[in-house]
Design a protein around this motif. Sequence first.
Motif, PDB file in Angstrom:
ATOM      1  N   VAL A 105       0.838  -1.202   0.000  1.00  0.00           N
ATOM      2  CA  VAL A 105       0.000   0.000   0.000  1.00  0.00           C
ATOM      3  C   VAL A 105       0.870   1.248   0.000  1.00  0.00           C
ATOM      4  N   PHE A 106       0.436   2.240  -0.752  1.00  0.00           N
ATOM      5  CA  PHE A 106       1.066   3.552  -0.774  1.00  0.00           C
ATOM      6  C   PHE A 106      -0.022   4.602  -0.619  1.00  0.00           C
ATOM      7  N   GLY A 107       0.245   5.633   0.171  1.00  0.00           N
ATOM      8  CA  GLY A 107      -0.669   6.754   0.316  1.00  0.00           C
ATOM      9  C   GLY A 107       0.048   8.057   0.027  1.00  0.00           C
ATOM     10  N   SER A 108      -0.602   8.947  -0.693  1.00  0.00           N
ATOM     11  CA  SER A 108       0.024  10.210  -1.093  1.00  0.00           C
ATOM     12  C   SER A 108       0.265  11.142   0.092  1.00  0.00           C
ATOM     13  N   ASP A 109      -0.504  10.976   1.177  1.00  0.00           N
ATOM     14  CA  ASP A 109      -0.362  11.865   2.324  1.00  0.00           C
ATOM     15  C   ASP A 109      -0.951  11.189   3.557  1.00  0.00           C
ATOM     16  N   SER A 110      -0.186  11.185   4.634  1.00  0.00           N
ATOM     17  CA  SER A 110      -0.661  10.562   5.877  1.00  0.00           C
ATOM     18  C   SER A 110      -1.894  11.266   6.431  1.00  0.00           C
ATOM     19  N   ALA A 111      -2.118  12.522   6.050  1.00  0.00           N
ATOM     20  CA  ALA A 111      -3.295  13.262   6.520  1.00  0.00           C
ATOM     21  C   ALA A 111      -4.594  12.591   6.079  1.00  0.00           C
ATOM     22  N   PHE A 112      -4.549  11.795   5.016  1.00  0.00           N
ATOM     23  CA  PHE A 112      -5.721  11.072   4.532  1.00  0.00           C
ATOM     24  C   PHE A 112      -6.319  10.224   5.655  1.00  0.00           C
ATOM     25  N   ALA A 113      -5.477   9.601   6.460  1.00  0.00           N
ATOM     26  CA  ALA A 113      -5.943   8.755   7.560  1.00  0.00           C
ATOM     27  C   ALA A 113      -6.681   9.567   8.621  1.00  0.00           C
ATOM     28  N   GLU A 114      -6.304  10.824   8.786  1.00  0.00           N
ATOM     29  CA  GLU A 114      -6.938  11.677   9.787  1.00  0.00           C
ATOM     30  C   GLU A 114      -8.208  12.331   9.262  1.00  0.00           C
ATOM     31  N   GLU A 115      -8.325  12.464   7.955  1.00  0.00           N
ATOM     32  CA  GLU A 115      -9.421  13.205   7.343  1.00  0.00           C
ATOM     33  C   GLU A 115     -10.696  12.388   7.148  1.00  0.00           C
ATOM     34  N   SER A 116     -10.581  11.071   7.039  1.00  0.00           N
ATOM     35  CA  SER A 116     -11.774  10.285   6.723  1.00  0.00           C
ATOM     36  C   SER A 116     -11.654   8.841   7.193  1.00  0.00           C
ATOM     37  N   ARG A 117     -12.809   8.201   7.297  1.00  0.00           N
ATOM     38  CA  ARG A 117     -12.835   6.783   7.649  1.00  0.00           C
ATOM     39  C   ARG A 117     -12.158   5.962   6.552  1.00  0.00           C
ATOM     40  N   LEU A 118     -12.385   6.327   5.290  1.00  0.00           N
ATOM     41  CA  LEU A 118     -11.758   5.606   4.184  1.00  0.00           C
ATOM     42  C   LEU A 118     -10.244   5.739   4.251  1.00  0.00           C
ATOM     43  N   GLY A 119      -9.763   6.935   4.529  1.00  0.00           N
ATOM     44  CA  GLY A 119      -8.323   7.153   4.661  1.00  0.00           C
ATOM     45  C   GLY A 119      -7.735   6.340   5.792  1.00  0.00           C
ATOM     46  N   ALA A 120      -8.438   6.310   6.929  1.00  0.00           N
ATOM     47  CA  ALA A 120      -7.968   5.522   8.069  1.00  0.00           C
ATOM     48  C   ALA A 120      -7.934   4.037   7.706  1.00  0.00           C
ATOM     49  N   LEU A 121      -8.932   3.609   6.948  1.00  0.00           N
ATOM     50  CA  LEU A 121      -9.012   2.216   6.516  1.00  0.00           C
ATOM     51  C   LEU A 121      -7.842   1.837   5.609  1.00  0.00           C
ATOM     52  N   LEU A 122      -7.505   2.713   4.665  1.00  0.00           N
ATOM     53  CA  LEU A 122      -6.491   2.397   3.656  1.00  0.00           C
ATOM     54  C   LEU A 122      -5.063   2.643   4.117  1.00  0.00           C
ATOM     55  N   VAL A 123      -4.811   3.749   4.794  1.00  0.00           N
ATOM     56  CA  VAL A 123      -3.428   4.099   5.144  1.00  0.00           C
ATOM     57  C   VAL A 123      -3.210   4.330   6.635  1.00  0.00           C
ATOM     58  N   GLY A 124      -4.236   4.124   7.442  1.00  0.00           N
ATOM     59  CA  GLY A 124      -4.129   4.393   8.871  1.00  0.00           C
ATOM     60  C   GLY A 124      -3.121   3.538   9.606  1.00  0.00           C
ATOM     61  N   ASP A 125      -2.891   2.323   9.148  1.00  0.00           N
ATOM     62  CA  ASP A 125      -1.957   1.420   9.827  1.00  0.00           C
ATOM     63  C   ASP A 125      -0.520   1.565   9.351  1.00  0.00           C
ATOM     64  N   ILE A 126      -0.287   2.400   8.340  1.00  0.00           N
ATOM     65  CA  ILE A 126       1.067   2.564   7.813  1.00  0.00           C
ATOM     66  C   ILE A 126       1.820   3.541   8.701  1.00  0.00           C
ATOM     67  N   LYS A 127       2.903   3.084   9.249  1.00  0.00           N
ATOM     68  CA  LYS A 127       3.693   3.910  10.158  1.00  0.00           C
ATOM     69  C   LYS A 127       4.898   4.539   9.491  1.00  0.00           C
ATOM     70  N   ALA A 128       5.468   3.869   8.514  1.00  0.00           N
ATOM     71  CA  ALA A 128       6.718   4.328   7.899  1.00  0.00           C
ATOM     72  C   ALA A 128       6.440   5.336   6.791  1.00  0.00           C
ATOM     73  N   PRO A 129       7.141   6.467   6.819  1.00  0.00           N
ATOM     74  CA  PRO A 129       7.002   7.397   5.706  1.00  0.00           C
ATOM     75  C   PRO A 129       7.583   6.775   4.444  1.00  0.00           C
ATOM     76  N   ALA A 130       7.017   7.120   3.306  1.00  0.00           N
ATOM     77  CA  ALA A 130       7.513   6.585   2.042  1.00  0.00           C
ATOM     78  C   ALA A 130       8.903   7.126   1.758  1.00  0.00           C
ATOM     79  N   LEU A 131       9.104   8.393   2.006  1.00  0.00           N
ATOM     80  CA  LEU A 131      10.371   9.063   1.752  1.00  0.00           C
ATOM     81  C   LEU A 131      10.207  10.474   2.289  1.00  0.00           C
TER      82      LEU A 131
END
Length: 179
Positions: free
Chosen positions: A69-95
């Motif tokens: 899984v890749f997410g364009s921005d960790s804020a997605f997890a904070e902004e919505s239930r869908l974001g939390a579902l998709l990228v909420g468990d990712i702890k490591a920054p991509a770069l």
Amino acid sequence: MSYFAAAVVRRPSGWTAAEVDLSGAGDIDEVADLLRDVDQDAEISLLFVESDDAYLAVMRLDEGEDLRVFGSDSAFAEESRLGALLVGDIKAPALEIDDVVEPVERAAGGADDDEDADEPTVDPDADPVGDADLLADLGISAHRLLTLCAHEGMLPADVTAEICQVIGCATEVEELREA
């Protein structure tokens, strides 16, 4: 929250695409199951989720296994239930975004030399997370993916279109958008 979720699967005969409804998914494993259900025999299954013209998540399964899984921005997890579902468990920054900003500025001749120096070419607040290398074997390097996602003014739909153009499934995804 509005979103567009396109599953793109590759079989020996080529790419096919289908829109996926994520509203009933309770966790990332259920989302992976929805992706598998598009084509159980697919060599590669990708899911592009664009949300509110602000966020992009990309999921990948190879032969139905090894979810990446890749997410364009960790804020997605904070902004919505869908974001939390998709990228909420990712702890490591991509770069670190500075790893993308500096090469782009150098390639442009440096931000100080540019008349539009007050207009950044990349969003310095972007915080990509997950596996930025998940499309490297398809022609989109981690650096290219991060640059696309961080480029100021680039919408998630634009990023998806660019990726799909490179990997050879742009027509299939565009047909889904028009349907």
